[in-house]
Motif scaffolding. Structure first.
Motif, PDB file in Angstrom:
ATOM      1  N   ASP A 199      33.036  11.811  48.055  1.00 51.00           N
ATOM      2  CA  ASP A 199      31.931  11.065  48.650  1.00 51.00           C
ATOM      3  C   ASP A 199      31.017  10.442  47.600  1.00 51.00           C
ATOM      4  N   GLY A 200      31.416  10.568  46.321  1.00 48.13           N
ATOM      5  CA  GLY A 200      30.660   9.904  45.273  1.00 48.13           C
ATOM      6  C   GLY A 200      29.881  10.795  44.336  1.00 48.13           C
ATOM      7  N   ALA A 201      29.878  12.125  44.578  1.00 44.97           N
ATOM      8  CA  ALA A 201      29.167  13.030  43.674  1.00 44.97           C
ATOM      9  C   ALA A 201      29.792  12.969  42.282  1.00 44.97           C
ATOM     10  N   THR A 202      28.941  12.992  41.282  1.00 45.87           N
ATOM     11  CA  THR A 202      29.446  12.922  39.911  1.00 45.87           C
ATOM     12  C   THR A 202      29.884  14.300  39.441  1.00 45.87           C
ATOM     13  N   GLY A 203      30.847  14.331  38.537  1.00 45.56           N
ATOM     14  CA  GLY A 203      31.348  15.587  38.012  1.00 45.56           C
ATOM     15  C   GLY A 203      30.600  16.003  36.753  1.00 45.56           C
ATOM     16  N   ASP A 204      30.831  17.235  36.337  1.00 48.48           N
ATOM     17  CA  ASP A 204      30.182  17.784  35.153  1.00 48.48           C
ATOM     18  C   ASP A 204      30.827  19.149  34.908  1.00 48.48           C
ATOM     19  N   VAL A 205      30.264  19.918  34.011  1.00 52.56           N
ATOM     20  CA  VAL A 205      30.664  21.312  33.824  1.00 52.56           C
ATOM     21  C   VAL A 205      29.791  22.162  34.735  1.00 52.56           C
ATOM     22  N   TYR A 206      30.418  23.077  35.466  1.00 48.37           N
ATOM     23  CA  TYR A 206      29.691  23.937  36.402  1.00 48.37           C
ATOM     24  C   TYR A 206      30.078  25.397  36.214  1.00 48.37           C
ATOM     25  N   HIS A 207      29.111  26.267  36.484  1.00 45.82           N
ATOM     26  CA  HIS A 207      29.348  27.708  36.458  1.00 45.82           C
ATOM     27  C   HIS A 207      29.373  28.251  37.877  1.00 45.82           C
ATOM     28  N   PHE A 208      30.303  29.182  38.116  1.00 45.99           N
ATOM     29  CA  PHE A 208      30.405  29.813  39.427  1.00 45.99           C
ATOM     30  C   PHE A 208      30.929  31.233  39.233  1.00 45.99           C
ATOM     31  N   ALA A 209      30.113  32.206  39.609  1.00 44.34           N
ATOM     32  CA  ALA A 209      30.506  33.613  39.466  1.00 44.34           C
ATOM     33  C   ALA A 209      29.889  34.428  40.585  1.00 44.34           C
ATOM     34  N   GLY A 210      30.522  35.540  40.865  1.00 44.47           N
ATOM     35  CA  GLY A 210      30.015  36.426  41.903  1.00 44.47           C
ATOM     36  C   GLY A 210      28.690  37.077  41.511  1.00 44.47           C
ATOM     37  N   TRP A 211      27.984  37.559  42.515  1.00 43.99           N
ATOM     38  CA  TRP A 211      26.681  38.196  42.358  1.00 43.99           C
ATOM     39  C   TRP A 211      26.738  39.580  42.985  1.00 43.99           C
ATOM     40  N   PRO A 212      26.046  40.578  42.463  1.00 42.95           N
ATOM     41  CA  PRO A 212      25.181  40.595  41.283  1.00 42.95           C
ATOM     42  C   PRO A 212      25.974  40.865  40.003  1.00 42.95           C
ATOM     43  N   ASP A 213      25.385  40.532  38.860  1.00 43.70           N
ATOM     44  CA  ASP A 213      26.014  40.865  37.593  1.00 43.70           C
ATOM     45  C   ASP A 213      26.098  42.377  37.459  1.00 43.70           C
ATOM     46  N   VAL A 214      27.168  42.832  36.802  1.00 38.15           N
ATOM     47  CA  VAL A 214      27.446  44.262  36.737  1.00 38.15           C
ATOM     48  C   VAL A 214      28.305  44.534  35.513  1.00 38.15           C
ATOM     49  N   SER A 215      28.354  45.773  35.083  1.00 39.20           N
ATOM     50  CA  SER A 215      29.269  46.151  34.002  1.00 39.20           C
ATOM     51  C   SER A 215      30.650  46.427  34.582  1.00 39.20           C
ATOM     52  N   TRP A 216      31.656  46.448  33.716  1.00 39.84           N
ATOM     53  CA  TRP A 216      32.996  46.822  34.184  1.00 39.84           C
ATOM     54  C   TRP A 216      32.961  48.215  34.804  1.00 39.84           C
ATOM     55  N   ALA A 217      32.186  49.126  34.213  1.00 41.25           N
ATOM     56  CA  ALA A 217      32.094  50.481  34.761  1.00 41.25           C
ATOM     57  C   ALA A 217      31.447  50.467  36.140  1.00 41.25           C
ATOM     58  N   PHE A 219      31.463  47.944  38.197  1.00 39.43           N
ATOM     59  CA  PHE A 219      32.477  47.336  39.063  1.00 39.43           C
ATOM     60  C   PHE A 219      33.486  48.401  39.491  1.00 39.43           C
ATOM     61  N   ALA A 220      33.925  49.210  38.546  1.00 43.02           N
ATOM     62  CA  ALA A 220      34.894  50.272  38.845  1.00 43.02           C
ATOM     63  C   ALA A 220      34.322  51.279  39.841  1.00 43.02           C
ATOM     64  N   CYS A 221      33.044  51.613  39.681  1.00 46.14           N
ATOM     65  CA  CYS A 221      32.421  52.564  40.613  1.00 46.14           C
ATOM     66  C   CYS A 221      32.449  52.034  42.044  1.00 46.14           C
ATOM     67  N   GLU A 222      32.181  50.738  42.214  1.00 46.97           N
ATOM     68  CA  GLU A 222      32.200  50.145  43.547  1.00 46.97           C
ATOM     69  C   GLU A 222      33.617  50.108  44.115  1.00 46.97           C
ATOM     70  N   ILE A 223      34.590  49.836  43.260  1.00 45.75           N
ATOM     71  CA  ILE A 223      35.990  49.837  43.708  1.00 45.75           C
ATOM     72  C   ILE A 223      36.379  51.220  44.203  1.00 45.75           C
ATOM     73  N   VAL A 224      36.071  52.231  43.409  1.00 44.33           N
ATOM     74  CA  VAL A 224      36.401  53.619  43.766  1.00 44.33           C
ATOM     75  C   VAL A 224      35.710  54.013  45.066  1.00 44.33           C
ATOM     76  N   ALA A 225      34.428  53.638  45.196  1.00 44.00           N
ATOM     77  CA  ALA A 225      33.669  54.008  46.394  1.00 44.00           C
ATOM     78  C   ALA A 225      34.226  53.327  47.638  1.00 44.00           C
ATOM     79  N   GLN A 226      34.440  52.007  47.558  1.00 43.26           N
ATOM     80  CA  GLN A 226      34.933  51.294  48.744  1.00 43.26           C
ATOM     81  C   GLN A 226      36.345  51.735  49.125  1.00 43.26           C
ATOM     82  N   ALA A 227      37.145  52.123  48.137  1.00 44.08           N
ATOM     83  CA  ALA A 227      38.527  52.544  48.416  1.00 44.08           C
ATOM     84  C   ALA A 227      38.614  54.003  48.842  1.00 44.08           C
ATOM     85  N   GLY A 228      37.510  54.731  48.750  1.00 42.06           N
ATOM     86  CA  GLY A 228      37.511  56.135  49.146  1.00 42.06           C
ATOM     87  C   GLY A 228      38.260  57.032  48.181  1.00 42.06           C
ATOM     88  N   LEU A 229      38.287  56.659  46.913  1.00 39.62           N
ATOM     89  CA  LEU A 229      38.964  57.472  45.900  1.00 39.62           C
ATOM     90  C   LEU A 229      37.999  58.507  45.335  1.00 39.62           C
TER      91      LEU A 229
END
Length: 284
Positions: A199-217, A219-229
């Motif tokens: 529709d005519g929007a100009t391009g550029d460099v863009y950032h897109f990432a999930g929220w909230p920022d977190v450490s790998w650890a 992230f792992a805690c949430e995976i373990v919790a949601q999976a019931g491990l």
């Protein structure tokens, strides 16, 4: 003739794009060898699509350190050839890149205009690809993202699920911080950008990432919790987990530009994780 041509077919992003845009044409390695830039450009000329998304990349971060020539062909030379072909033909081109173009210093989210400084071959080749795409001209966009996960392929979520079912204790790095990003959310963002650019929007460099920022650890805690491990997640520093390619400690991405230009907000990765766990359970 296809309206949307996608480089990639079996990767995480390509699989999610196929679910959202089933009428698109997807090119796997058999149809488009990304170590052959001329062949990639020829594929675009033959298809003459309305838009192209490059969802393929050399993503073996550690292997790239000893296979720099292949990584450069796939991550820099072929995207450059794609961009030039699209510019010549007046075709929209969207390329997916990475937080690894930054050096990971500090703790502030990086904007698109922040100084780059890749730490390894993977990040350097992805940055070279971005620069070549911008130099090619035409109507283009680069979408940088981070910590991609889905129900497909190999990724951190699937690794933690496997190890968490096998072990009582998981040791995970806690001083690398970033935004986990569900591949389906990246696919939706890419398609929204393509639609707006038509529709005519100009391009550029863009950032897109999930929220909230977190450490790998974290992230792992949430995976373990949601999976019931029941596995315990033990936090370790990056220094205790050496890898051939250094990882950026700060992968936080400032995503205000994509919200401003396309109305795309950062998605909650915890919801995406829930969807992935449901998909994996259904597949099992």
């Amino acid at each position: 003739m296809t309206d949307l041509l996608v480089f990639g077919r079996t990767g995480q992003l390509a699989r999610e794009l196929a679910a959202l845009a089933p009428d698109a044409t997807f090119l796997g390695r058999d149809a488009a060898d990304l170590t052959d830039p001329a062949a990639c450009a020829d594929a675009i000329r033959r298809a003459a699509p309305g838009a192209v998304i490059n969802a393929a990349a050399y993503t073996a971060v550690d292997r790239a350190e000893s296979d720099a020539d292949t990584a450069r062909l796939v991550n820099a030379n072929s995207p450059a050839a794609m961009a030039r072909a699209c510019a010549e033909l007046g075709i929209l081109f969207l390329h997916v890149s990475t937080d690894y173009v930054f050096d990971g210093a500090g703790d502030a989210p990086r904007s698109e205009d922040a100084p780059t400084g890749p730490l390894g071959v993977y990040g350097a080749t992805k940055l070279a690809g971005e620069q070549a795409i911008a130099a090619a001209g035409g109507q283009w966009a680069v979408l940088r993202t981070s910590w991609v996960f889905s129900a497909y392929g190999s990724n951190f979520v699937k690794t933690m699920l496997r190890l968490g079912a096998e072990r009582d204790r998981l040791t995970v790095v806690a001083d690398q911080i970033g935004g986990p990003t569900f591949a389906a959310d990246i696919a939706a963002a890419a398609l929204t950008m393509i639609g707006r650019m038509r529709d005519g929007a100009t391009g550029d460099v863009y950032h897109f990432a999930g929220w909230p920022d977190v450490s790998w650890a974290g992230f792992a805690c949430e995976i373990v919790a949601q999976a019931g491990l029941s596995a315990e997640v033990a936090e370790i520093p990056t220094a205790d987990y050496p890898t051939p390619a250094p990882r950026p400690l700060n992968s936080r991405l400032d995503c205000t530009r994509i919200a401003r230009d396309f109305g795309i907000m950062r998605p909650d990765w915890r919801a995406g994780l829930g969807r992935v766990l449901t998909q994996l359970k259904d597949k099992a």
